[in-house]
Write an enzyme that holds these catalytic residues in place. Structure first.
Site, PDB file in Angstrom:
ATOM      1  N   LYS A  13       0.830  -1.211   0.000  1.00 52.31           N
ATOM      2  CA  LYS A  13       0.000   0.000   0.000  1.00 52.31           C
ATOM      3  C   LYS A  13       0.865   1.262   0.000  1.00 52.31           C
ATOM      4  CE  LYS A  13      -2.215  -1.026   3.839  1.00 52.31           C
ATOM      5  NZ  LYS A  13      -1.721  -2.376   4.193  1.00 52.31           N
ATOM      6  N   ARG A  88      -9.207   0.472   9.040  1.00 54.47           N
ATOM      7  CA  ARG A  88      -8.684  -0.857   9.340  1.00 54.47           C
ATOM      8  C   ARG A  88      -9.730  -1.751   9.998  1.00 54.47           C
ATOM      9  NH1 ARG A  88      -3.220   0.007   8.574  1.00 54.47           N
ATOM     10  NH2 ARG A  88      -1.874  -1.238   9.877  1.00 54.47           N
ATOM     11  N   ARG A 127      11.683  -7.091   5.100  1.00 53.00           N
ATOM     12  CA  ARG A 127      11.566  -5.644   4.898  1.00 53.00           C
ATOM     13  C   ARG A 127      12.500  -4.888   5.847  1.00 53.00           C
ATOM     14  NH1 ARG A 127       5.741  -2.876   4.139  1.00 53.00           N
ATOM     15  NH2 ARG A 127       5.446  -2.850   6.390  1.00 53.00           N
ATOM     16  N   ARG A 162      11.630  -2.759  11.668  1.00 52.16           N
ATOM     17  CA  ARG A 162      10.724  -2.091  12.588  1.00 52.16           C
ATOM     18  C   ARG A 162      10.409  -2.979  13.788  1.00 52.16           C
ATOM     19  NH1 ARG A 162       5.970  -0.041   8.725  1.00 52.16           N
ATOM     20  NH2 ARG A 162       4.848  -1.311  10.223  1.00 52.16           N
ATOM     21  N   ARG A 173       0.024  -9.519  13.496  1.00 56.50           N
ATOM     22  CA  ARG A 173      -0.559  -8.489  12.621  1.00 56.50           C
ATOM     23  C   ARG A 173      -1.409  -9.120  11.533  1.00 56.50           C
ATOM     24  NH1 ARG A 173       4.500  -5.553  10.747  1.00 56.50           N
ATOM     25  NH2 ARG A 173       3.251  -4.424   9.216  1.00 56.50           N
TER      26      ARG A 173
HETATM   27  P1  ADP Z   1       1.398  -2.119   8.052  1.00 58.62           P
HETATM   28  O1  ADP Z   1       0.375  -1.676   7.031  1.00 58.62           O
HETATM   29  O2  ADP Z   1       2.652  -2.551   7.451  1.00 58.62           O
HETATM   30  O3  ADP Z   1       0.839  -3.037   9.099  1.00 58.62           O
HETATM   31  P2  ADP Z   1       1.263   0.530   9.187  1.00 58.62           P
HETATM   32  O4  ADP Z   1       2.445   1.400   9.114  1.00 58.62           O
HETATM   33  O5  ADP Z   1       0.105   0.832   8.321  1.00 58.62           O
HETATM   34  O6  ADP Z   1       1.822  -0.914   8.935  1.00 58.62           O
HETATM   35  O7  ADP Z   1       0.720   0.467  10.687  1.00 58.62           O
HETATM   36  C1  ADP Z   1       1.557   0.166  11.777  1.00 58.62           C
HETATM   37  C2  ADP Z   1       0.729   0.006  13.042  1.00 58.62           C
HETATM   38  O8  ADP Z   1       0.035   1.219  13.321  1.00 58.62           O
HETATM   39  C3  ADP Z   1      -0.364  -1.047  12.968  1.00 58.62           C
HETATM   40  O9  ADP Z   1       0.120  -2.335  13.274  1.00 58.62           O
HETATM   41  C4  ADP Z   1      -1.348  -0.535  14.023  1.00 58.62           C
HETATM   42  O10 ADP Z   1      -0.888  -0.810  15.334  1.00 58.62           O
HETATM   43  C5  ADP Z   1      -1.271   0.958  13.840  1.00 58.62           C
HETATM   44  N1  ADP Z   1      -2.286   1.459  12.875  1.00 58.62           N
HETATM   45  C6  ADP Z   1      -2.055   2.023  11.664  1.00 58.62           C
HETATM   46  N2  ADP Z   1      -3.198   2.374  11.062  1.00 58.62           N
HETATM   47  C7  ADP Z   1      -4.197   2.021  11.910  1.00 58.62           C
HETATM   48  C8  ADP Z   1      -5.628   2.107  11.865  1.00 58.62           C
HETATM   49  N3  ADP Z   1      -6.282   2.647  10.811  1.00 58.62           N
HETATM   50  N4  ADP Z   1      -6.322   1.622  12.926  1.00 58.62           N
HETATM   51  C9  ADP Z   1      -5.711   1.095  13.984  1.00 58.62           C
HETATM   52  N5  ADP Z   1      -4.378   0.976  14.097  1.00 58.62           N
HETATM   53  C10 ADP Z   1      -3.619   1.433  13.077  1.00 58.62           C
END
Ligand code: ADP
Ligand code: ZN
Length: 215
Positions: A13, A88, A127, A162, A173
């Site tokens: 994404k 999400r 990654r 990370r 996740r």
């Molecule tokens: P990825 O898409 O690789 O899991 P992100 O950078 O999008 O990683 O998100 C990292 C973390 O931030 C998620 O695991 C979650 O804890 C939090 N997060 C991000 N976006 C949301 C969301 N829309 N709702 C709830 N938690 C979120």
């Protein structure tokens, strides 16, 4: 363009969003990036969010919605935006629908970047991310390594794994994704403007989106 990108963690994404911003100046809105910036800044929101993030859990919907209500009303969003990692959960999607009606935003398209699970797992474990907050370039030890091991090509800072990209956090996740986020596909199928794009490469996803939007 006003596009929502759905897909599992590691579906690409962020990469797709960055490529799309270059087309028409739309901004990338990554809730993950905004949250990580809050964590670095040591804000109350950041402190609260960090423990969820490190464990691979979702940050509570109310926190995310407060943050996004502000973000979507900033002037740079008027040109267009790419939602990356938001919504999400179904409650976030429902709240977003109300919010968009209230502030007069209409999405052009909802895209699901559809990547097989084995590809996702492999990608996430390999990654690496640039540790420089102003850079955050993404690499992959197998498919897109840095020229010098462990050093960002763009800015020379160390590249790191990370905190939420340990094997344990990754599998958690993915479970969270299946349980809480995957149902959004059905939600947006019903809402219309939904496109499933089976992923080959991020470039192909971008081309498919361009074609569907007539760009
Ligand atoms: P990825 O898409 O690789 O899991 P992100 O950078 O999008 O990683 O998100 C990292 C973390 O931030 C998620 O695991 C979650 O804890 C939090 N997060 C991000 N976006 C949301 C969301 N829309 N709702 C709830 N938690 C979120
Ligand atoms: Zn860098």
């Amino acid at each position: 363009m006003k596009v929502m990108l759905l897909g599992a963690p590691g579906a690409g994404k962020g990469t797709v969003a960055k490529l799309l911003t270059a087309l028409d100046g739309s901004v990338q809105i990554s809730t993950g990036d905004i949250l990580r910036a809050e964590v670095r800044a040591g804000s109350e929101l950041g402190k609260d969010a960090k423990r969820y993030m490190d464990a691979g859990d979702l940050v509570p919907d109310s926190v995310i919605m407060g943050m996004m209500e502000k973000r979507l009303q900033e002037p740079d969003c008027q040109k267009g935006f790419l939602l990356d990692g938001f919504p999400r959960t179904i409650p976030q999607a429902e709240e977003l629908k109300k919010l968009m009606a209230r502030i007069n935003i209409d999405l052009d398209m909802v895209v699901n970047i559809d990547v097989p699970r084995d590809v996702i797992l492999d990608r996430l474990c390999t990654r690496r991310t640039c540790s420089n907050p102003d850079c955050q370039a993404i690499y992959n030890v197998k498919s897109n390594p840095t020229k010098v091991e462990g050093i960002c090509d763009k800015c020379g800072s160390p590249v790191i794994q990370r905190d939420d990209e340990t094997e344990e956090a990754i599998s958690h996740r993915l479970e969270t994704y299946n349980e809480k986020t995957a149902p959004l596909i059905g939600f947006y199928e019903k809402e219309g403007k939904f496109q499933n794009i089976p992923c080959t490469s991020s470039d192909d996803v971008v081309n498919a989106i361009k074609e569907k939007l007539g760009l």
